[in-house]
Design an enzyme around this catalytic site. Structure first.
Site, PDB file in Angstrom:
ATOM      1  N   SER A   1      48.447  75.733  42.678  1.00  0.00           N
ATOM      2  CA  SER A   1      47.341  75.540  41.869  1.00  0.00           C
ATOM      3  C   SER A   1      46.226  76.537  42.465  1.00  0.00           C
ATOM      4  O   SER A   1      45.872  76.272  43.667  1.00  0.00           O
ATOM      5  CB  SER A   1      47.032  74.059  42.053  1.00  0.00           C
ATOM      6  OG  SER A   1      45.584  73.999  41.577  1.00  0.00           O
TER       7      SER A   1
ATOM      8  N   HIS B   1      49.459  77.406  38.063  1.00  0.00           N
ATOM      9  CA  HIS B   1      48.699  76.445  37.529  1.00  0.00           C
ATOM     10  C   HIS B   1      47.121  76.480  37.637  1.00  0.00           C
ATOM     11  O   HIS B   1      46.736  77.000  38.764  1.00  0.00           O
ATOM     12  CB  HIS B   1      48.908  74.971  38.237  1.00  0.00           C
ATOM     13  CG  HIS B   1      48.381  73.719  37.713  1.00  0.00           C
ATOM     14  ND1 HIS B   1      48.732  72.913  36.926  1.00  0.00           N
ATOM     15  CD2 HIS B   1      47.067  73.102  38.090  1.00  0.00           C
ATOM     16  CE1 HIS B   1      48.066  71.770  36.586  1.00  0.00           C
ATOM     17  NE2 HIS B   1      47.208  71.983  37.298  1.00  0.00           N
TER      18      HIS B   1
ATOM     19  N   ASP C   1      43.293  75.118  37.082  1.00  0.00           N
ATOM     20  CA  ASP C   1      42.613  74.012  36.605  1.00  0.00           C
ATOM     21  C   ASP C   1      41.162  74.307  36.113  1.00  0.00           C
ATOM     22  O   ASP C   1      40.413  74.895  36.629  1.00  0.00           O
ATOM     23  CB  ASP C   1      42.213  73.316  37.991  1.00  0.00           C
ATOM     24  CG  ASP C   1      43.689  72.499  38.462  1.00  0.00           C
ATOM     25  OD1 ASP C   1      44.204  71.930  37.560  1.00  0.00           O
ATOM     26  OD2 ASP C   1      43.849  72.583  39.686  1.00  0.00           O
TER      27      ASP C   1
ATOM     28  N   MET D   1      37.740  72.776  34.817  1.00  0.00           N
ATOM     29  CA  MET D   1      36.756  71.536  34.813  1.00  0.00           C
ATOM     30  C   MET D   1      35.666  71.560  34.201  1.00  0.00           C
ATOM     31  O   MET D   1      35.104  72.936  34.315  1.00  0.00           O
ATOM     32  CB  MET D   1      36.638  70.907  36.196  1.00  0.00           C
ATOM     33  CG  MET D   1      38.102  70.962  36.943  1.00  0.00           C
ATOM     34  SD  MET D   1      37.729  70.132  38.622  1.00  0.00           S
ATOM     35  CE  MET D   1      39.457  70.098  39.331  1.00  0.00           C
TER      36      MET D   1
ATOM     37  N   HIS E   1      45.539  73.606  32.812  1.00  0.00           N
ATOM     38  CA  HIS E   1      45.306  72.148  32.685  1.00  0.00           C
ATOM     39  C   HIS E   1      43.727  71.996  32.428  1.00  0.00           C
ATOM     40  O   HIS E   1      42.779  72.298  33.302  1.00  0.00           O
ATOM     41  CB  HIS E   1      45.577  71.637  34.001  1.00  0.00           C
ATOM     42  CG  HIS E   1      45.239  70.198  34.606  1.00  0.00           C
ATOM     43  ND1 HIS E   1      45.341  69.577  35.744  1.00  0.00           N
ATOM     44  CD2 HIS E   1      44.796  69.132  33.677  1.00  0.00           C
ATOM     45  CE1 HIS E   1      45.009  68.644  35.454  1.00  0.00           C
ATOM     46  NE2 HIS E   1      44.859  68.225  34.317  1.00  0.00           N
TER      47      HIS E   1
ATOM     48  N   MET F   1      40.713  69.922  31.999  1.00  0.00           N
ATOM     49  CA  MET F   1      39.978  68.651  32.574  1.00  0.00           C
ATOM     50  C   MET F   1      38.717  68.909  31.661  1.00  0.00           C
ATOM     51  O   MET F   1      37.554  68.798  32.573  1.00  0.00           O
ATOM     52  CB  MET F   1      39.994  68.453  33.892  1.00  0.00           C
ATOM     53  CG  MET F   1      41.318  67.885  34.691  1.00  0.00           C
ATOM     54  SD  MET F   1      41.441  68.355  36.327  1.00  0.00           S
ATOM     55  CE  MET F   1      42.060  69.990  36.224  1.00  0.00           C
TER      56      MET F   1
ATOM     57  N   MET G   1      49.265  62.711  36.713  1.00  0.00           N
ATOM     58  CA  MET G   1      48.287  62.993  37.816  1.00  0.00           C
ATOM     59  C   MET G   1      48.763  61.887  38.818  1.00  0.00           C
ATOM     60  O   MET G   1      48.726  60.769  38.616  1.00  0.00           O
ATOM     61  CB  MET G   1      46.703  62.750  37.319  1.00  0.00           C
ATOM     62  CG  MET G   1      46.479  63.616  36.473  1.00  0.00           C
ATOM     63  SD  MET G   1      46.405  65.360  36.887  1.00  0.00           S
ATOM     64  CE  MET G   1      45.459  65.316  38.339  1.00  0.00           C
TER      65      MET G   1
ATOM     66  N   ASP H   1      50.976  66.364  39.456  1.00  0.00           N
ATOM     67  CA  ASP H   1      49.739  67.054  39.890  1.00  0.00           C
ATOM     68  C   ASP H   1      48.901  66.445  41.017  1.00  0.00           C
ATOM     69  O   ASP H   1      48.225  65.363  40.395  1.00  0.00           O
ATOM     70  CB  ASP H   1      49.152  67.747  38.914  1.00  0.00           C
ATOM     71  CG  ASP H   1      47.941  68.739  39.224  1.00  0.00           C
ATOM     72  OD1 ASP H   1      47.670  68.875  40.432  1.00  0.00           O
ATOM     73  OD2 ASP H   1      46.984  68.914  38.327  1.00  0.00           O
TER      74      ASP H   1
HETATM   75  C1  DX5 Z   1      43.010  68.289  40.659  1.00  0.00           C
HETATM   76  C2  DX5 Z   1      43.635  69.323  40.126  1.00  0.00           C
HETATM   77  C3  DX5 Z   1      44.983  69.630  40.797  1.00  0.00           C
HETATM   78  C4  DX5 Z   1      44.520  70.325  42.107  1.00  0.00           C
HETATM   79  C5  DX5 Z   1      45.770  69.763  43.187  1.00  0.00           C
HETATM   80  O1  DX5 Z   1      42.346  67.668  39.759  1.00  0.00           O
HETATM   81  O2  DX5 Z   1      44.474  69.184  38.718  1.00  0.00           O
HETATM   82  O3  DX5 Z   1      45.865  70.749  40.300  1.00  0.00           O
HETATM   83  O4  DX5 Z   1      44.647  71.596  42.265  1.00  0.00           O
HETATM   84  O5  DX5 Z   1      45.164  70.117  44.520  1.00  0.00           O
HETATM   85  P1  DX5 Z   1      46.235  69.357  45.648  1.00  0.00           P
HETATM   86  O6  DX5 Z   1      47.548  69.992  45.626  1.00  0.00           O
HETATM   87  O7  DX5 Z   1      45.171  69.881  46.817  1.00  0.00           O
HETATM   88  O8  DX5 Z   1      46.078  68.045  45.503  1.00  0.00           O
HETATM   89 ZN    ZN Z   2      45.911  70.457  37.851  1.00  0.00          ZN
END
Ligand code: DX5
Ligand code: ZN
Length: 224
Positions: free
Chosen positions: A7, A32, A34, A36, A65, A67, A136, A174
């Site tokens: 990620s 991956h 993310d 947000m 992903h 969010m 999650m 994740d």
């Molecule tokens: C959290 C993200 C994850 C994050 C995971 O909201 O969706 O993808 O990058 O990070 P680690 O592996 O550090 O928990």
């Molecule tokens: Zn994620």
């Protein structure tokens, strides 16, 4: 075959291309990403221009992903930017079946994500439509949080449904995953394991990826 998905949330964004090349050299096939929006989760990350830039420097499968509170509006934009697969949170999709089919019709694989407090049963009517389900194992919003063990039970429940119904969606996990617990995720039924801080904040990300891949292979041999 289990995939380890770095990620990029915990990567050094000033050298993103190099960071991606490092994990690519370790043999990962998927990355991956993310996204947000500061509404669905209390954090902001990146948007379509960054996905477009990443697309130019790698052929890895881009797993985006979302969010965000309005995935219907933005999923097509991320697919246009180069996402190969897009996951949306069940918690913000009142017309989930339609959203999944929309992502597929735009040309990407469609995934649905469940927060730690959301039970697996909410997906019973779409399991035959989704390409993958993301469980999650932390509350979304930040990297480097502690793994929530209850999420393993949800992976087992999903895997049990998958076998019983003869379906072949992938199961992704994740949050809080690294070399020390990847085996637990795989034993429970995970196919794709996301890892951010454990990989990118380690001394040598490629070595960490390889350690996770080996641990995943060993765990898969036990599961089979
Ligand atoms: C959290 C993200 C994850 C994050 C995971 O909201 O969706 O993808 O990058 O990070 P680690 O592996 O550090 O928990
Ligand atoms: Zn994620």
């Amino acid at each position: 075959m289990v995939e380890i998905l770095p990620s990029i949330l915990s990567a050094d964004f000033t050298r993103l291309g190099e960071e991606i090349a490092r994990v690519e050299s370790a043999g990962v096939r998927m990355l991956h990403v993310d996204v947000m929006d500061g509404h669905f989760v209390p954090n902001l990350t990146l948007g379509p221009p960054v996905v477009k830039s990443i697309r130019k420097v790698t052929k890895l499968i881009l797993d985006v992903h979302l969010m965000i509170t309005d995935p219907d509006k933005f999923a097509p934009v991320f697919i246009e930017a180069g996402a190969d697969q897009v996951s949306v949170h069940q918690e913000v999709c009142p017309n989930l079946d339609r959203t999944i089919r929309m992502i597929q019709s735009e040309g990407a694989q469609a995934g649905v994500v469940l927060n730690p407090a959301t039970p697996v049963a909410v997906l019973d009517e779409v399991l035959d439509v989704v390409d993958y389900v993301l469980i999650m194992s932390v509350n979304p919003g930040f990297g480097a949080q502690a793994f929530l063990p209850n999420s393993l039970k949800k992976v087992r429940q999903l895997d049990e449904r998958r076998r019983r119904l003869g379906l072949n969606f992938a199961i992704e996990m994740d949050g809080g995953l690294g070399p020390e617990n990847v085996a637990h995720a795989v034993e429970a039924g995970c196919d794709w394991v996301v890892s951010g801080s454990s990989i990118f904040l380690s001394a040598d990300p490629a070595t960490t990826v390889k350690a996770m891949q080996q641990s995943a292979r060993d765990a898969l041999a036990v599961r089979a």
